[in-house]
Structures are given as C-alpha cells and as structure tokens.
Scaffold this active site. Sequence first.
Site, PDB file in Angstrom:
ATOM      1  N   LYS A   1      53.956  41.756  48.778  1.00 44.36           N
ATOM      2  CA  LYS A   1      52.890  42.195  48.334  1.00 44.36           C
ATOM      3  C   LYS A   1      52.971  41.366  47.019  1.00 44.36           C
ATOM      4  O   LYS A   1      51.797  40.843  46.254  1.00 44.36           O
ATOM      5  CB  LYS A   1      53.003  43.660  48.032  1.00 44.36           C
ATOM      6  CG  LYS A   1      52.632  44.551  49.092  1.00 44.36           C
ATOM      7  CD  LYS A   1      51.232  44.206  49.739  1.00 44.36           C
ATOM      8  CE  LYS A   1      50.957  45.021  50.524  1.00 44.36           C
ATOM      9  NZ  LYS A   1      49.460  44.769  51.191  1.00 44.36           N
TER      10      LYS A   1
ATOM     11  N   SER B   1      51.008  46.851  46.066  1.00 40.60           N
ATOM     12  CA  SER B   1      51.538  48.344  45.838  1.00 40.60           C
ATOM     13  C   SER B   1      52.499  48.242  44.790  1.00 40.60           C
ATOM     14  O   SER B   1      53.031  47.315  44.166  1.00 40.60           O
ATOM     15  CB  SER B   1      52.590  48.194  47.233  1.00 40.60           C
ATOM     16  OG  SER B   1      53.247  49.128  47.066  1.00 40.60           O
TER      17      SER B   1
ATOM     18  N   TYR C   1      59.078  44.475  51.732  1.00 39.73           N
ATOM     19  CA  TYR C   1      57.586  44.854  51.678  1.00 39.73           C
ATOM     20  C   TYR C   1      57.255  44.792  50.243  1.00 39.73           C
ATOM     21  O   TYR C   1      56.064  44.058  50.104  1.00 39.73           O
ATOM     22  CB  TYR C   1      57.501  46.465  52.165  1.00 39.73           C
ATOM     23  CG  TYR C   1      56.023  46.981  51.707  1.00 39.73           C
ATOM     24  CD1 TYR C   1      55.006  46.606  52.459  1.00 39.73           C
ATOM     25  CD2 TYR C   1      55.876  47.839  50.482  1.00 39.73           C
ATOM     26  CE1 TYR C   1      53.796  47.088  52.339  1.00 39.73           C
ATOM     27  CE2 TYR C   1      54.699  48.344  50.280  1.00 39.73           C
ATOM     28  CZ  TYR C   1      53.706  48.088  51.060  1.00 39.73           C
ATOM     29  OH  TYR C   1      52.294  48.435  50.747  1.00 39.73           O
TER      30      TYR C   1
END
Length: 302
Positions: free
Chosen positions: A149, A109, A145
């Site tokens: 990743k 991401s 988050y």
Amino acid sequence: MSTQRVLITGPFGEAGEALRNHLVGEDRYEFTFLDRNEHPEYETHVADVSDYEAIRPAFDGQDAVVHLAAQSDAGADFGDVVEPNIVGTYNVLKAAQDAGVEKLVFASSQRVMGLYEEDHAPELYEEEYPLLLDHESLPKPDGYYGASKLFGENILRSHARRDASPEQMFSLRISSVRTERYDHPYGDAERGVDRGDEHELGDDDEVWDQSQTGSWERGSEQYERMVKRLKATWTSQRDFAHLVDCCLQNETVTYDTFYAVSDNASRWFDTEHAKEVLGYEPKDDGCRWDGPPEVEGASSES
C-alpha cells in the site's frame, strides 16, 4: 451540477459495501464497477486488475476512479501481493492516465503505519495515550501488505509530480471499515461471538496477534480487547463514504494523503488534515458507544 461518472474497482469488499450503501443511487454520480466476477444487478466490467489489457476499456469515459481492489490479507506473503496490489495498482494508474481520467482515489491502509500499533498496543487504545500520527509521520508498514500500500501511495505521488495525470489523486489510509452487520465499534468483538469454534480466518479479518483469532464470549479478555481497539480504529460506513465523496467533489488537491477514520476519541490517526483540506465532517465516534446495538440497554450518540 453535471453527473460525475465514477469507476469503482473491487466494489464488493467491506469498503465497497460502504460506497454501495451510501453513494450508489446519488444523482450526482453514475457508477460502473470493475470486478473479477459478474454481478448482474450492477453495470460491471469483469476483469482482474493485474491484466492491463483486460481492464483498460472500463476506464474510457470515466471522470474518476476509486481503486479498492486488492489482496487484503494483512498477513499475506510477498508473492500474494505482487500481482493484485503492486502490478494492479500500477495498471489502474496507467489505465486512468491513458483514458484521461481526472481523479483517482486510492484505497491505502492504516497498515502503512502498522508498526506503531505493534510498538504501543494495548496502551495505545486508551483515550489519553500520547500518540497522534498525521500525514507527515514516518510510514512504518508492518508487513508485505502494508508495504504494498505504501508502494501505491508513492507511485501516485510520483506520477502527480512527474506527469500531473490524473490531475487529482488521493490516498486514503483506511482504518477499520466493516460490513453493515458489524458497522459499530463492537463489531469485531461481536463477530468473534457469532462465528463460533468452526471459524477459519478470512482475508478481511484483521489480526494483530494470535489471541485475536477464533471465537470468544462477551465479557472475556479477548472481547474487551477487540472492543477497545475498534473504538479507536472504527471507520463507520457513512463516514468512509462521506470522505470518498469529499475527494470526488474536491477541485484543489493535486496529490495528498488522508486518514480514513471516524472521529473516535481514542484514535491515534489525525483527522484534522482531511477536515481542513477536504471538508471532511465525520459523524461517528466509537468511544460514545457503551455496548453493541443488539444488546438490551446499549446506547450510543448519533
């Protein structure tokens, strides 16, 4: 050319929709899906990526895996990302390795680099802003988050160096892929117009500050800010599917990291590396649009 058998995990999110719309049905691929829910219209192995024994059979006989399954809430707490994003990514890597899968494409991401946006926005959204991040720029995740990743990228890199299994691995730092309805650089702004006052923020909503939540009217300050941002970060469905296709067709990469973003004039993520290594040829540029497609008089270059 022989048909390539490809397993997609998490195929029913926004990125998965792009692959379903643009790659599923191509003669060169035979797709199987892995999802937590049954989908009778597709060949689907029902399992959760956090359960290794449950997912393992889905990897047998596959040539490649595209790993999209994840907790996608950018503001998630650490406890929310451990099982799906950390344990799940390790399980997918291990299952691919144990099954002898040759290629693994990992959905990373732009949040891996999220603090750059926090530090430079909103000036960052202007076309002439002097920042361009490439695959060698220092990662700066903006939350758990993004950190999860980055863990996925690093464990793939470690396996590529230590085990060379799978033989080829690709990390794609995905920017803003949207559903077909909002697959244009006015998509986030128009979603705010459409959703109304009753909207509750969902897992797939990207929020960089609280002014972006809720609803707004066309022409408002919030609307225009969302347009500027998405013109820079938009990854059209066809460009994303094309980049995944480039990875699946590539025979030279052992491990590498690429930005999944359209060729937007105001982007701050590099596309040259993907162009040079993978032959990526993005067709879309969010900055060419002067209005949303449903508004009379709006236009874009195809």
